[in-house]
Design a protein around this motif. Structure first.
Motif, PDB file in Angstrom:
ATOM      1  N   ALA A 114     -20.361  11.704 -53.762  1.00  0.00           N
ATOM      2  CA  ALA A 114     -21.169  11.064 -54.263  1.00  0.00           C
ATOM      3  C   ALA A 114     -22.189  11.061 -53.152  1.00  0.00           C
ATOM      4  CB  ALA A 114     -21.696   9.444 -53.848  1.00  0.00           C
ATOM      5  N   ASP A 115     -23.929  12.344 -53.318  1.00  0.00           N
ATOM      6  CA  ASP A 115     -24.369  12.325 -52.073  1.00  0.00           C
ATOM      7  C   ASP A 115     -25.410  11.081 -52.468  1.00  0.00           C
ATOM      8  OD1 ASP A 115     -26.750  13.766 -50.198  1.00  0.00           O
ATOM      9  OD2 ASP A 115     -27.886  15.199 -51.820  1.00  0.00           O
ATOM     10  N   VAL A 116     -25.410  10.143 -51.241  1.00  0.00           N
ATOM     11  CA  VAL A 116     -26.409   8.521 -50.723  1.00  0.00           C
ATOM     12  C   VAL A 116     -26.798   8.979 -49.812  1.00  0.00           C
ATOM     13  CG1 VAL A 116     -24.462   7.678 -51.916  1.00  0.00           C
ATOM     14  CG2 VAL A 116     -23.604   7.573 -49.524  1.00  0.00           C
ATOM     15  N   ASN A 117     -28.071   8.719 -49.848  1.00  0.00           N
ATOM     16  CA  ASN A 117     -29.207   9.294 -49.283  1.00  0.00           C
ATOM     17  C   ASN A 117     -29.151   8.204 -47.374  1.00  0.00           C
ATOM     18  OD1 ASN A 117     -29.923   6.466 -49.933  1.00  0.00           O
ATOM     19  ND2 ASN A 117     -31.862   7.216 -50.214  1.00  0.00           N
ATOM     20  N   VAL A 118     -27.493   7.416 -47.503  1.00  0.00           N
ATOM     21  CA  VAL A 118     -27.897   6.273 -46.672  1.00  0.00           C
ATOM     22  C   VAL A 118     -25.643   6.845 -46.426  1.00  0.00           C
ATOM     23  CG1 VAL A 118     -29.632   4.834 -46.367  1.00  0.00           C
ATOM     24  CG2 VAL A 118     -26.950   4.596 -48.218  1.00  0.00           C
ATOM     25  N   GLY A 119     -25.792   8.091 -46.388  1.00  0.00           N
ATOM     26  CA  GLY A 119     -23.748   8.207 -46.107  1.00  0.00           C
ATOM     27  C   GLY A 119     -23.900   7.612 -44.326  1.00  0.00           C
ATOM     28  N   VAL A 120     -24.783   7.736 -43.475  1.00  0.00           N
ATOM     29  CA  VAL A 120     -23.948   7.862 -42.354  1.00  0.00           C
ATOM     30  C   VAL A 120     -23.882   6.028 -42.265  1.00  0.00           C
ATOM     31  CG1 VAL A 120     -24.917   7.674 -40.017  1.00  0.00           C
ATOM     32  CG2 VAL A 120     -25.532   9.163 -40.944  1.00  0.00           C
ATOM     33  N   LEU A 121     -24.609   5.039 -42.698  1.00  0.00           N
ATOM     34  CA  LEU A 121     -24.341   4.800 -42.715  1.00  0.00           C
ATOM     35  C   LEU A 121     -23.128   3.476 -43.765  1.00  0.00           C
ATOM     36  CD1 LEU A 121     -28.119   2.539 -43.285  1.00  0.00           C
ATOM     37  CD2 LEU A 121     -26.694   2.735 -41.040  1.00  0.00           C
ATOM     38  N   TYR A 122     -23.530   4.504 -44.950  1.00  0.00           N
ATOM     39  CA  TYR A 122     -22.199   4.444 -45.474  1.00  0.00           C
ATOM     40  C   TYR A 122     -20.638   4.606 -44.834  1.00  0.00           C
ATOM     41  CZ  TYR A 122     -18.376   5.239 -49.169  1.00  0.00           C
ATOM     42  OH  TYR A 122     -17.025   5.069 -49.461  1.00  0.00           O
ATOM     43  N   ILE A 123     -20.415   5.696 -43.916  1.00  0.00           N
ATOM     44  CA  ILE A 123     -19.335   5.903 -42.772  1.00  0.00           C
ATOM     45  C   ILE A 123     -19.103   4.940 -41.727  1.00  0.00           C
ATOM     46  CG2 ILE A 123     -18.944   7.566 -41.738  1.00  0.00           C
ATOM     47  CD1 ILE A 123     -18.172   8.496 -43.971  1.00  0.00           C
ATOM     48  N   PHE A 124     -20.459   3.764 -41.879  1.00  0.00           N
ATOM     49  CA  PHE A 124     -20.370   3.458 -40.298  1.00  0.00           C
ATOM     50  C   PHE A 124     -19.651   1.872 -40.804  1.00  0.00           C
ATOM     51  CE2 PHE A 124     -22.460   6.164 -37.300  1.00  0.00           C
ATOM     52  CZ  PHE A 124     -22.530   4.864 -36.056  1.00  0.00           C
ATOM     53  N   GLY A 125     -20.414   1.844 -42.040  1.00  0.00           N
ATOM     54  CA  GLY A 125     -19.524   0.191 -43.106  1.00  0.00           C
ATOM     55  C   GLY A 125     -17.600   1.191 -43.313  1.00  0.00           C
ATOM     56  N   VAL A 126     -17.291   2.142 -43.652  1.00  0.00           N
ATOM     57  CA  VAL A 126     -16.478   1.952 -44.005  1.00  0.00           C
ATOM     58  C   VAL A 126     -15.684   1.388 -42.800  1.00  0.00           C
ATOM     59  CG1 VAL A 126     -14.404   3.444 -44.681  1.00  0.00           C
ATOM     60  CG2 VAL A 126     -16.695   3.411 -46.088  1.00  0.00           C
ATOM     61  N   VAL A 127     -15.817   2.835 -42.168  1.00  0.00           N
ATOM     62  CA  VAL A 127     -14.877   2.461 -39.599  1.00  0.00           C
ATOM     63  C   VAL A 127     -14.857   0.722 -39.933  1.00  0.00           C
ATOM     64  CG1 VAL A 127     -15.588   2.754 -37.897  1.00  0.00           C
ATOM     65  CG2 VAL A 127     -15.280   4.674 -39.868  1.00  0.00           C
ATOM     66  N   SER A 128     -16.404   0.536 -40.135  1.00  0.00           N
ATOM     67  CA  SER A 128     -16.174  -1.598 -39.759  1.00  0.00           C
ATOM     68  C   SER A 128     -14.965  -2.590 -40.203  1.00  0.00           C
ATOM     69  CB  SER A 128     -17.621  -1.605 -39.636  1.00  0.00           C
ATOM     70  OG  SER A 128     -18.141  -1.906 -40.863  1.00  0.00           O
ATOM     71  N   LEU A 129     -15.469  -1.508 -42.027  1.00  0.00           N
ATOM     72  CA  LEU A 129     -13.734  -2.652 -42.259  1.00  0.00           C
ATOM     73  C   LEU A 129     -12.943  -2.581 -42.522  1.00  0.00           C
ATOM     74  CD1 LEU A 129     -16.023  -2.229 -46.304  1.00  0.00           C
ATOM     75  CD2 LEU A 129     -15.007  -3.934 -45.045  1.00  0.00           C
ATOM     76  N   GLY A 130     -12.211  -0.766 -41.507  1.00  0.00           N
ATOM     77  CA  GLY A 130     -10.828  -0.592 -41.550  1.00  0.00           C
ATOM     78  C   GLY A 130      -9.945  -1.438 -40.864  1.00  0.00           C
ATOM     79  N   VAL A 131     -11.150  -2.496 -39.553  1.00  0.00           N
ATOM     80  CA  VAL A 131     -10.023  -3.483 -38.993  1.00  0.00           C
ATOM     81  C   VAL A 131      -9.648  -4.401 -39.318  1.00  0.00           C
ATOM     82  CG1 VAL A 131     -12.330  -4.023 -37.961  1.00  0.00           C
ATOM     83  CG2 VAL A 131     -10.300  -3.893 -36.405  1.00  0.00           C
ATOM     84  N   TYR A 132     -10.048  -4.476 -40.106  1.00  0.00           N
ATOM     85  CA  TYR A 132      -9.386  -5.572 -41.298  1.00  0.00           C
ATOM     86  C   TYR A 132      -8.702  -6.070 -41.427  1.00  0.00           C
ATOM     87  CZ  TYR A 132     -14.372  -8.037 -41.862  1.00  0.00           C
ATOM     88  OH  TYR A 132     -15.329  -8.730 -40.824  1.00  0.00           O
ATOM     89  N   GLY A 133      -7.936  -4.655 -41.904  1.00  0.00           N
ATOM     90  CA  GLY A 133      -6.158  -4.321 -42.120  1.00  0.00           C
ATOM     91  C   GLY A 133      -5.440  -4.873 -41.167  1.00  0.00           C
ATOM     92  N   ILE A 134      -6.006  -3.842 -40.483  1.00  0.00           N
ATOM     93  CA  ILE A 134      -5.722  -4.257 -38.497  1.00  0.00           C
ATOM     94  C   ILE A 134      -5.514  -6.005 -38.194  1.00  0.00           C
ATOM     95  CG2 ILE A 134      -5.351  -4.149 -36.507  1.00  0.00           C
ATOM     96  CD1 ILE A 134      -5.876  -1.014 -37.328  1.00  0.00           C
ATOM     97  N   MET A 135      -6.490  -6.471 -38.793  1.00  0.00           N
ATOM     98  CA  MET A 135      -6.465  -7.935 -37.869  1.00  0.00           C
ATOM     99  C   MET A 135      -5.583  -8.291 -38.993  1.00  0.00           C
ATOM    100  SD  MET A 135      -7.705  -9.033 -35.849  1.00  0.00           S
ATOM    101  CE  MET A 135      -8.592 -10.636 -35.881  1.00  0.00           C
ATOM    102  N   ILE A 136      -5.737  -8.349 -40.275  1.00  0.00           N
ATOM    103  CA  ILE A 136      -5.336  -9.340 -41.394  1.00  0.00           C
ATOM    104  C   ILE A 136      -3.743  -9.039 -41.035  1.00  0.00           C
ATOM    105  CG2 ILE A 136      -4.860  -9.569 -44.036  1.00  0.00           C
ATOM    106  CD1 ILE A 136      -7.464  -8.562 -44.580  1.00  0.00           C
ATOM    107  N   GLY A 137      -2.776  -7.544 -40.682  1.00  0.00           N
ATOM    108  CA  GLY A 137      -1.434  -7.829 -40.832  1.00  0.00           C
ATOM    109  C   GLY A 137      -0.849  -8.119 -39.436  1.00  0.00           C
ATOM    110  N   GLY A 138      -2.325  -7.924 -38.598  1.00  0.00           N
ATOM    111  CA  GLY A 138      -1.399  -8.394 -36.798  1.00  0.00           C
ATOM    112  C   GLY A 138      -1.327 -10.506 -37.757  1.00  0.00           C
ATOM    113  N   TRP A 139      -2.614 -10.747 -37.864  1.00  0.00           N
ATOM    114  CA  TRP A 139      -2.658 -11.972 -37.895  1.00  0.00           C
ATOM    115  C   TRP A 139      -0.537 -12.707 -39.078  1.00  0.00           C
ATOM    116  CZ3 TRP A 139      -3.114 -15.847 -41.927  1.00  0.00           C
ATOM    117  CH2 TRP A 139      -3.290 -17.001 -41.561  1.00  0.00           C
ATOM    118  N   ALA A 140      -0.967 -12.041 -39.948  1.00  0.00           N
ATOM    119  CA  ALA A 140       0.268 -12.421 -41.267  1.00  0.00           C
ATOM    120  C   ALA A 140       1.067 -12.620 -40.819  1.00  0.00           C
ATOM    121  CB  ALA A 140      -0.146 -11.583 -42.430  1.00  0.00           C
TER     122      ALA A 140
END
Length: 351
Positions: A114-140
């Motif tokens: 996908a050649d989106v014109n906000v690819g850098v923002l997409y990467i940052f969005g995905v990176v920021s979502l990644g921490v939720y997997g760790i947070m959810i697993g640690g709390w649960a």
């Protein structure tokens, strides 16, 4: 035409997904071999020639181990944590340009999902979502060590995302685009108009800040505080076993692969390589060579991640936070100011 487009994208997604899993799988083997080389040991040498089948043996072990869920854990979130971690790790590859366009049967096929014109923002969005997997697993997990690791991961990621974002702002001021494809094409070749085209030479301080933040974002040593074995048993995945633990480990290596690809794209020319336009080869051959050089750059960064892990000791948590807030953020702001001054001077005197 639409059916052909869907088939092309499906094949490209399948190939990228398979390559990501293979790289993650054999990164575990490479990690052990690099560690053994640096420590003057042999490393894996039993499963297959030179231990080359060790990742397969590890995978079989992960799939066949007993699956344990703690009695008082939140079962749904306990399963959702590693699932979210592996999902967010894999979708980061969607906007990375792996090569230039390739011509097949009269069709021009871009080697990018996908050649989106906000690819850098997409990467940052995905990176920021990644921490939720760790947070959810640690709390649960309902384990104090897991919870402490999850809290560390969240605060570490939030802290270093700021410096990483500020380092990218300086790069965007130079390139004028948020599209990873455009940024890659601007670094065509290696040398043009008497100057290096790769952004690592134009933004050395920004690249250094981004590199340090990438170590923190992927929870790699010397910033592996969320899974600090000496303090927290295993951190956020203390209670995990079987393939759920495997998903967390896979997610870490896929994140390392994606981070290496992003660094290669933003700062080291992506699929471009020196003298690519002077070889007299066909466009398709240049594109294939570009993919090879892209992978070589990624493998170099993966090796660098491993080299640092087995060379530098882990930071204390207060040192981690001081580095992020008191050193990297001021440096990245200074880099933005210097970049603005340089662009202004260049526009006035070098037009």
């Amino acid at each position: 035409m639409e059916a052909a487009f869907v088939i092309e994208k499906f094949i490209l997604i399948t190939v990228i997904f398979t390559v990501s899993l293979l790289v993650a799988m054999y990164s575990t083997y490479a990690e052990r071999k690099v560690a053994s080389f640096l420590q003057d040991r042999v490393g894996p040498n039993r499963a297959g020639p030179f231990g080359i089948l060790q990742p397969l043996a590890d995978g079989i072990k992960m799939f066949t181990k007993e699956e344990i869920i703690p009695t008082h854990a939140n079962k749904f979130l306990f399963i959702a944590g590693p699932s979210l971690a592996i999902l967010t790790a894999c979708i980061g590859t969607a906007v990375i340009p792996w090569g230039s366009n390739i011509e097949i049967a009269g069709r021009t096929i871009p080697l990018q999902v996908a050649d989106v014109n906000v690819g850098v923002l997409y990467i940052f969005g995905v990176v920021s979502l990644g921490v939720y997997g760790i947070m959810i697993g640690g709390w649960a997990s309902n384990n104090k060590y897991s919870l402490m690791g999850a809290i560390r991961a969240a605060s570490q990621n939030i802290s270093y995302e700021i410096a990483m974002g500020l380092s990218i702002i300086a790069l965007l001021m130079s390139t004028g685009s948020l599209s990873l494809k455009v940024i890659a094409e601007q670094q065509s070749g290696f040398w043009a108009h008497g100057w290096f085209t790769w952004n690592a030479f134009q933004q050395p301080l920004g690249f250094l800040i981004f590199l340090i933040c990438a170590f923190a974002e992927t929870n790699r040593s010397p910033f592996d505080l969320p899974e600090c074995e000496t303090e927290l048993v295993g951190g956020y995945h203390t209670e995990y076993s079987s393939m759920k633990l495997g998903f967390y480990l896979f997610a870490e290596y896929i994140n390392m692969f994606v981070s290496s690809a992003v660094m290669a794209t933003l700062y080291f020319g992506a699929y471009n390589f020196p003298f690519m336009h002077h070889l007299g080869l066909s466009a398709n051959m240049i594109s294939i060579l570009g993919v090879v050089f892209m992978m070589l750059k990624i493998f170099f960064f993966i090796f660098f991640f491993m080299w640092v892990r087995w060379t530098i000791p882990r930071f204390r948590y207060d040192q981690l936070m001081n580095l992020g807030w008191k050193v990297l953020i001021p440096l990245s702001i200074a880099n933005i100011v210097l970049t603005g001054i340089w662009i202004t001077v260049k526009d006035i005197y070098f037009k």
